[in-house]
Design an enzyme around this catalytic site. Sequence first.
Site, short mmCIF file in Angstrom:
data_model
loop_
_atom_site.label_atom_id
_atom_site.label_comp_id
_atom_site.label_asym_id
_atom_site.label_seq_id
_atom_site.Cartn_x
_atom_site.Cartn_y
_atom_site.Cartn_z
N ASP A 264 11.38 -5.23 3.62
CA ASP A 264 9.96 -5.04 3.32
C ASP A 264 9.16 -4.93 4.61
O ASP A 264 9.68 -4.58 5.68
CB ASP A 264 9.46 -6.17 2.41
CG ASP A 264 8.30 -5.75 1.52
OD1 ASP A 264 7.15 -5.79 2.00
OD2 ASP A 264 8.53 -5.38 0.36
N ARG B 140 -7.64 -6.26 4.36
CA ARG B 140 -6.32 -6.60 4.91
C ARG B 140 -6.14 -5.99 6.31
O ARG B 140 -5.07 -5.56 6.68
CB ARG B 140 -5.22 -6.11 3.96
CG ARG B 140 -3.90 -6.87 4.10
CD ARG B 140 -2.91 -6.46 3.00
NE ARG B 140 -1.64 -7.16 3.12
CZ ARG B 140 -0.50 -6.58 3.45
NH1 ARG B 140 -0.45 -5.29 3.71
NH2 ARG B 140 0.62 -7.28 3.52
N LYS C 243 9.95 1.92 -0.87
CA LYS C 243 8.88 1.25 -1.61
C LYS C 243 7.56 1.68 -0.98
O LYS C 243 7.26 1.31 0.15
CB LYS C 243 9.03 -0.26 -1.58
CG LYS C 243 7.93 -0.98 -2.36
CD LYS C 243 8.20 -2.47 -2.52
CE LYS C 243 7.13 -3.12 -3.38
NZ LYS C 243 7.45 -4.52 -3.69
N ASP D 104 3.73 1.58 -0.75
CA ASP D 104 2.66 0.64 -1.11
C ASP D 104 1.28 1.25 -0.83
O ASP D 104 1.15 2.27 -0.14
CB ASP D 104 2.83 -0.66 -0.33
CG ASP D 104 2.39 -1.89 -1.13
OD1 ASP D 104 1.57 -1.73 -2.06
OD2 ASP D 104 2.84 -3.00 -0.82
N ASP E 67 2.21 -8.16 -8.40
CA ASP E 67 2.59 -9.10 -7.35
C ASP E 67 2.83 -10.49 -7.92
O ASP E 67 3.36 -11.37 -7.23
CB ASP E 67 1.49 -9.19 -6.29
CG ASP E 67 1.56 -8.05 -5.29
OD1 ASP E 67 2.56 -7.30 -5.29
OD2 ASP E 67 0.60 -7.90 -4.50
#
Length: 701
Positions: A344, A421, A454, A456, A524
């Site tokens: 990740d 973020r 993945k 995001d 999540d």
Amino acid sequence: MPETVKPEIAAGGRTWLLSGPGSSYALHLTEADELVHLHWGPRIALADAEALAAVPFAGRASFEAALDGHEEYPVEGGPRFVRPALSVRTGTGRRGTEWTFASYEIQDTDDSGAELLLHFRDGALVITLHYRMRGDVVERRTTLRNDGEEPLELLRADSATWTLPERDDWRLSHLHGRWAAESRLVQAPLTYGEKIIGSRRGHTGHQYLPWVALDTDATEERGEVYGCALGWSGSWRIAVAQLPDARVQITGGAGHDDSGLLRLAAGESFTTPLFAGLWTDGGFGGASRAWHAYQRAHVIPDAGRDRPVLFNSWEATFFDISEEQQATLARRAAAIGVELFVVDDGWFGARTGDHAGLGDWWPNPDRFPKGLKPLADYVHALDMQFGIWVEPEMVNPDSELYRAHPDWVQFQPGRKRTEFRNQLMLNLAREDVQEYLWERLDGLLSSAPIDYVKWDFNRCFTDAGWPDDPYPQRLWVDHVRALYALLDRLRAAHPGVAFESCSGGGGRIDLGILARTDQVWTSDNTDPLDRLDIQHGFSQIHPARVMAAWVTDSPNTQLNGRISSLRFRFVSAMAGVLGVGGDLSEWTEEELAEARRWVDLYKEIRPLVQHGDQYRLRPPAGGLSAVQYVGGDETVVLAWLQAQRYGEPVAALRLRGLDPTASYECRETGEVHRGAVLLHHGLRTGLRGDLDATVIRLRRI
């Protein structure tokens, strides 16, 4: 049941009928070139549609429009008071549409089906309405083309308007939520007026999935249900209106407001997103199974393939990763039967936290001095696939990319650039940004044997500006079109790579992104009890084949501190595409051995879960809940007991979808049941106390 047939046309070419195995959709063009809706519901013959077309509309008072609630695609202008699906402004500022019918055609499709196209014209504007029947799902889109020399502005261009019959006591179902609490089903009476759901965030959003269903008295397995689902991964809107005469119209498409969608230059065209509709008399369960079958057959890439059991390193390592540490986790993952190992966030650029590195898509030289290939090769040697995490549409101000190209982000001149973020949104509508991402991602996938990505998306649009563009608001649409084009291009160049859509959990789930990805990250929130509600809502429209679900650590330190057994966590996650996201380095040998048994069991039932017909036997409501999957001669039940009160025995479950004349053996207890199975013993021996779960398998004998 009859198969889907090509559209039928009545004599004179002004009445059209589309039919699937159990339903029909009919429309008619009046002599005044007014396109009106005739029928959507049980299957009818062409003669029935012609008879409906011959019925005159009842007269109305001068304050009402005769065609309101009857038009197939209401446009702005003229004697109309319903919500317009189309609003256009010319270069001189003139608004409104006065269209005339031009022609129709039926085009053969590559799946032995056919698409009906109805062409209309209003000066330089050419409007084409698309209709296609796949099973009992009606696919609709609209294409708008500028055949003139001056630009046309599309203020609003919805994909379709759906018309439902006059009924009393309509009930509206939809899915609502927020981050970590997505896809929760809510049902309420529909009252006169409008109910609007949507997103103005630039992506599908956690707050609503673009799906609605309407019924009057349906149960899980009986009664009429109308459903509509939009395939768009940007801002969107669905408006459900109950009109004064009790008719209901559902209008939806890209964009949330009517302030401007796109500008069409001379010769340019725009095709709206898919807006699909379904009618069934099989209740909510029948509607869900029809949606699932449609997506597996016509939407999801390679849907016939099993999705592998994955391990994701995020909760084990967060940003503190190294090649050696990932290799250690990979060995443990392989030992419990994992088939796909995913690294990740934290492998690239200067990514030691969420403050830096986004946009710099090359391996961190300190953590992976020889790139990702050595780790990928090691993972492959352990007989697992190798995957990585990316977030291509974002950039940190602390990155090589932003320092070189600060103008590549969305921003309003003279205004603060809002960070969420610690990141900004790249303006993917820019061709130079598109090309940069293509070069970086194509190079990355070519540099190592990567099997899975993945993808995001961890923030919403806020400062959606483009100072150098003459029509900057187009970025809301063109960002999504560029995302789709980039994914399509990467899939074509790297056909062996699977993609998962993630947006801080379930913030980008819709038919548009599902046409380009192999699975989605549902939420999540990995708490196994919360997940039952999330997964129940998700299953209303989307199949288990794309619903990623993880087993993580207990207590759940990321969200609520809840303690749950490994058994409950696994059975909760086995209802979709199973993954493991806990810190395996901290699991005991006993826990690892138990995990191996659950993974082995999941692989055995995986064909049923991912490809079978799903029956929701009992919703999660505080006590016993259960879901069943049926395929061929086998079925499996996943059951969860949230709480047991006063020592009461667990209630029995009546299974569905089985042959009532056949006998089935329960593999857990050895009991033999007839097809109308009422499970007692297997549940009562498998479920005891609070937060317990069990898996029950039956096979025809």
